[in-house]
Motif scaffolding. Structure first.
Motif, mmCIF file in Angstrom:
data_model
loop_
_atom_site.group_PDB
_atom_site.id
_atom_site.type_symbol
_atom_site.label_atom_id
_atom_site.label_comp_id
_atom_site.label_asym_id
_atom_site.label_seq_id
_atom_site.Cartn_x
_atom_site.Cartn_y
_atom_site.Cartn_z
ATOM 1 N N ARG A 1 70.648 63.584 4.856
ATOM 2 C CA ARG A 1 69.279 63.827 5.312
ATOM 3 C C ARG A 1 68.467 64.574 4.249
ATOM 4 N NH1 ARG A 1 67.671 67.300 10.629
ATOM 5 N NH2 ARG A 1 65.471 66.806 10.583
ATOM 6 N N ASN A 2 69.041 65.632 3.691
ATOM 7 C CA ASN A 2 68.330 66.410 2.685
ATOM 8 C C ASN A 2 68.132 65.601 1.409
ATOM 9 O OD1 ASN A 2 67.085 69.022 2.164
ATOM 10 N ND2 ASN A 2 68.652 69.264 0.584
ATOM 11 N N LEU A 3 69.168 64.898 0.988
ATOM 12 C CA LEU A 3 69.058 64.121 -0.249
ATOM 13 C C LEU A 3 68.094 62.947 -0.091
ATOM 14 C CD1 LEU A 3 72.712 64.252 -1.610
ATOM 15 C CD2 LEU A 3 70.772 65.759 -2.092
ATOM 16 N N ARG A 4 68.009 62.403 1.100
ATOM 17 C CA ARG A 4 67.027 61.331 1.367
ATOM 18 C C ARG A 4 65.613 61.895 1.171
ATOM 19 N NH1 ARG A 4 66.904 56.415 3.874
ATOM 20 N NH2 ARG A 4 69.146 56.443 4.125
ATOM 21 N N HIS A 5 65.410 63.087 1.703
ATOM 22 C CA HIS A 5 64.112 63.759 1.570
ATOM 23 C C HIS A 5 63.802 64.028 0.095
ATOM 24 C CE1 HIS A 5 61.100 66.995 2.306
ATOM 25 N NE2 HIS A 5 60.811 66.238 3.354
ATOM 26 N N VAL A 6 64.800 64.477 -0.656
ATOM 27 C CA VAL A 6 64.646 64.736 -2.096
ATOM 28 C C VAL A 6 64.239 63.438 -2.804
ATOM 29 C CG1 VAL A 6 65.904 65.299 -4.234
ATOM 30 C CG2 VAL A 6 66.252 66.682 -2.165
ATOM 31 N N SER B 1 63.724 72.958 -1.994
ATOM 32 C CA SER B 1 62.453 72.798 -1.263
ATOM 33 C C SER B 1 62.635 71.933 -0.022
ATOM 34 C CB SER B 1 61.392 72.165 -2.162
ATOM 35 O OG SER B 1 61.036 73.039 -3.191
ATOM 36 N N SER B 2 63.356 70.836 -0.182
ATOM 37 C CA SER B 2 63.586 69.946 0.962
ATOM 38 C C SER B 2 64.406 70.651 2.031
ATOM 39 C CB SER B 2 64.292 68.670 0.512
ATOM 40 O OG SER B 2 63.429 67.880 -0.274
ATOM 41 N N TYR B 3 65.432 71.372 1.607
ATOM 42 C CA TYR B 3 66.263 72.127 2.551
ATOM 43 C C TYR B 3 65.401 73.095 3.348
ATOM 44 C CZ TYR B 3 69.187 75.981 4.121
ATOM 45 O OH TYR B 3 69.752 76.976 4.870
ATOM 46 N N ARG B 4 64.569 73.862 2.657
ATOM 47 C CA ARG B 4 63.709 74.842 3.347
ATOM 48 C C ARG B 4 62.734 74.152 4.290
ATOM 49 N NH1 ARG B 4 63.329 77.642 -2.079
ATOM 50 N NH2 ARG B 4 64.860 79.308 -1.912
ATOM 51 N N GLU B 5 62.142 73.073 3.847
ATOM 52 C CA GLU B 5 61.173 72.349 4.676
ATOM 53 C C GLU B 5 61.833 71.826 5.948
ATOM 54 O OE1 GLU B 5 58.455 68.343 4.382
ATOM 55 O OE2 GLU B 5 58.779 69.479 2.527
ATOM 56 N N ILE B 6 62.974 71.197 5.797
ATOM 57 C CA ILE B 6 63.684 70.645 6.960
ATOM 58 C C ILE B 6 64.135 71.767 7.883
ATOM 59 C CG2 ILE B 6 65.792 69.441 7.679
ATOM 60 C CD1 ILE B 6 65.418 67.688 5.108
ATOM 61 N N PHE C 1 75.391 75.347 3.569
ATOM 62 C CA PHE C 1 75.798 74.808 2.276
ATOM 63 C C PHE C 1 75.909 73.287 2.377
ATOM 64 C CE2 PHE C 1 78.262 78.882 0.854
ATOM 65 C CZ PHE C 1 77.062 79.527 0.620
ATOM 66 N N GLU C 2 76.511 72.821 3.463
ATOM 67 C CA GLU C 2 76.656 71.371 3.674
ATOM 68 C C GLU C 2 75.298 70.707 3.845
ATOM 69 O OE1 GLU C 2 79.276 70.963 7.022
ATOM 70 O OE2 GLU C 2 80.918 71.978 5.983
ATOM 71 N N ALA C 3 74.368 71.396 4.502
ATOM 72 C CA ALA C 3 73.032 70.833 4.725
ATOM 73 C C ALA C 3 72.293 70.589 3.413
ATOM 74 C CB ALA C 3 72.214 71.752 5.626
#
Length: 167
Positions: A45-50, A107-112, A38-40
């Motif tokens: 990191r995830n929001l940067r990717h987004v 999508s970013s979460y899954r990719e990472i 949930f935190e991830a």
């Protein structure tokens, strides 16, 4: 908003170097694992990717760090009690942007996560390969030592001949 389910790592073939049966993807279990995921979802990191994927710095006229900071203020996650589900809620004056951000967060979460899990598997395979190569080298040295002793021992050498000795 969007509801997604956080999946725990599945059963994996034992590819750990020790062969002890530990899943290289297991980062804990149950609620603790789900909470970290949930935190991830809303991590820097995830929001940067987004922000990068959606070109938000350009669209919003800010830096990458500025877009990430704005995303942090616009995204809320709400775990669904007693499940591994989470609601992702994005607020933005533009509904299309809110939907795009919501979809890209998952999508970013899954990719990472996929990239990290794949790397862990590759690392575990490399570790296992190294251990097996070291074991093979030890066995080769032992076999060579046994061959040497057989070849240089009169007692053992006599055991391997089929012809009777003449007297």
């Amino acid at each position: 908003s969007m509801r997604i389910e956080i999946k725990q790592p599945g059963e994996q073939i034992d590819i750990t170097a020790s062969g002890a049966g530990v899943n290289p993807l297991a980062l804990g279990g149950g609620n603790a694992y789900i909470a970290t995921q949930f935190e991830a979802l809303v991590s820097q990191r995830n929001l940067r990717h987004v922000a990068e994927k959606l070109s938000l710095p350009k669209e919003w006229g800010t830096t990458l760090d500025g877009a990430v900071a704005e995303l942090m203020g616009r995204i809320k996650i709400k775990p669904v009690e007693g499940t591994s589900m989470v609601d992702i809620i994005v607020t933005h004056p533009n509904a299309q942007t809110a939907c795009a951000v919501c979809a890209q967060v998952t999508s970013s979460y899954r990719e990472i996560r996929d990239r990290e899990e794949t790397q862990k598997i590759h690392d575990a395979i490399a570790d296992r390969k190294e251990v097996l190569e070291q074991s093979a080298a030890k066995l080769d040295r032992k076999a060579e030592n046994v061959r040497y002793h057989i070849a240089n021992s009169k007692y053992l050498a006599g055991m391997w001949t089929n012809a009777p000795e003449s007297s």
